[in-house]
Design an enzyme around this catalytic site. Sequence first.
Site, PDB file in Angstrom:
ATOM      1  N   GLY A  19       0.893  -1.135   0.059  1.00 23.14           N
ATOM      2  CA  GLY A  19       0.084   0.151  -0.282  1.00 23.14           C
ATOM      3  C   GLY A  19       0.703   1.296  -0.089  1.00 23.14           C
ATOM      4  N   VAL A  71       3.587  -5.677   2.865  1.00 20.66           N
ATOM      5  CA  VAL A  71       3.267  -7.048   3.881  1.00 20.66           C
ATOM      6  C   VAL A  71       4.024  -8.138   2.989  1.00 20.66           C
ATOM      7  CG1 VAL A  71       1.528  -8.551   4.857  1.00 20.66           C
ATOM      8  CG2 VAL A  71       1.111  -6.132   4.555  1.00 20.66           C
ATOM      9  N   TYR A  82      -0.668 -15.341   9.860  1.00 17.63           N
ATOM     10  CA  TYR A  82      -0.909 -15.443   8.563  1.00 17.63           C
ATOM     11  C   TYR A  82      -2.121 -16.267   8.003  1.00 17.63           C
ATOM     12  CZ  TYR A  82       0.481 -16.827   3.796  1.00 17.63           C
ATOM     13  OH  TYR A  82       0.600 -17.019   2.472  1.00 17.63           O
ATOM     14  N   ASP A  97     -12.136   1.340   7.738  1.00 22.76           N
ATOM     15  CA  ASP A  97     -11.879   1.315   6.374  1.00 22.76           C
ATOM     16  C   ASP A  97     -12.377  -0.298   6.049  1.00 22.76           C
ATOM     17  OD1 ASP A  97     -10.699   1.780   3.897  1.00 22.76           O
ATOM     18  OD2 ASP A  97      -8.608   1.034   4.645  1.00 22.76           O
ATOM     19  N   LYS A 148     -13.890  -2.790   3.889  1.00 17.87           N
ATOM     20  CA  LYS A 148     -13.961  -2.991   2.279  1.00 17.87           C
ATOM     21  C   LYS A 148     -13.706  -4.466   1.972  1.00 17.87           C
ATOM     22  CE  LYS A 148      -9.512  -0.879   1.508  1.00 17.87           C
ATOM     23  NZ  LYS A 148      -8.652   0.210   0.689  1.00 17.87           N
TER      24      LYS A 148
END
Length: 538
Positions: free
Chosen positions: A19, A24, A85, A128, A130
């Site tokens: 991002g 990540v 993870y 956020d 989404k």
Amino acid sequence: MSTQKIFGKYLLEKEIGRGGMGIVYKAYDNELKRTVALKILLQNQKQDVERFRNECVALAKLEHPNIVRFYEYGEKPSLYYTMEYCEGVTLQELIKKQQMRHLFVVDLLIDVCKGIAAVHSKNIVHRDIKPSNIMYTKDNKIKIMDFGLAKRILSDPGNLSKTGDIVGTITYMSPDQIAGKISTRVDIYALGALLYECLTYQELYRGDSPQNILFQILHESPIIPRKINDSISPYLEAICLKCIHKDPQKRYSSCKQLEKELINFKKKRPILAKKYGFRDQVQSFLTRYKLLLSFSLLLIAFVTVSIYYKKNLQRVRRNVIVEDCLKRAEVLIRNDNFKQALEEYNKALIHFPNHVQVKASMLRMKQIQEQKVKAAIAQGNNHLKQQQFVLAIGQYNKGLTYDLNCWLYFGRGKAKFAQQKFLLAIEDFEHAIQLEKHLEFFHYRGVAYRYAEEYQKALADYNHILQKNPNHVPVLIDRSRVYEILKQYTKAYNDTKKALTIYSLKFKKNPSQKRLGENIRILEKRLAKLERNLKKEG
């Protein structure tokens, strides 16, 4: 960083996300011997560092099966934190495939509500929510990710809000979030936008610029989901619309209330979003208390209510069908498509044979249709009179798009005959005869057969007319011509003599008719010619 690079005690295996603020990796913790998701801050600006730390603080407070688990925070070699993870696909990827069943969506959203309710219980707002931040794991679990915009509210999370900066993904932002007023209900709105997209496979608002989308969010209503996909339950649609209400006070008060609403929908119980009517209450009662129907009194009540429900439901459905048919018919009439409009009216009459509005609309359509057909016939005949045959055919063709009228076929046949296209003319005269057995149609077809040298067919048409009207002079004359071509002079002579006799009697009654006198002289010459042919034969 490339694959298999070392970051502190972690072995970086592959990049799994990126991002504007961080990256990540799937990584391996060499000390604790486990696979983790490692997020590393890319930017060192004060605002980004603060947001990164806030995300760690938020995640560290949360412990829930539907929230990705926080492991560790560190600042060396650079700011990072690790978390659980999860292997699977994001909701964004599932939406792109457009294969989600509605009950699957409901189950999925129930789990998301559970996770977000846990977030809200810690006085934190996600801000956020989404599709790309919702993971559906390989073991069929829901995991909520990315708390980079999470914000702590210091009072009652359900009622109080606090003004702040406009942050978040525009498509999923509520009007109050755009205004910087943050409460747990901004997440309720985002869940509604999420549900909308899962049901319709379209974003709640779309535009060619962020400003355009922001304007829609603040001032316009979204397209109703069932207008995009009519298979959506109206009750599920109501839940979705309540979530995305522009007034936060008219949304669900909490994620727990929304979760309960979705469970009630799934179990066919009454819901808050849509007030149940009598039929819905009966259906819910019958679903939940089937065993009690073993009593004969309740069985009778069940049968009575079921019949009533069915009849009313059928009537409502028929009314909807009739209204749709009427609307489609009106559009078709405006486009001069009377045939398909009539089909729509007939569909409506199947459900209501005596529907007054449908019959009135059909009568009005018939009047419009007749006016347009008459106008096409008049214009075609005018062009035909002026020997403008192509224009005439064009008008007749236009008229035939309105209605299969015998006079339109007849007029077009005469125009084609004038162009010496005798076989095409015969086809049109046949169409006219199929619609109406008018003697004039048979006469013109007989003449066309004669010019096409199909004499027996011509004679058949002439004979048919003379059976109906033995004194039809033009047909007698035309038949005599055919007999003459076939060298049947006696028959040709008899038809000509009979035609001459009829004309002579008319002329005696009205000697001023000059054209009639000319026709008599032509027939006398023709009769004399046939007499000579008869003498040659004798």
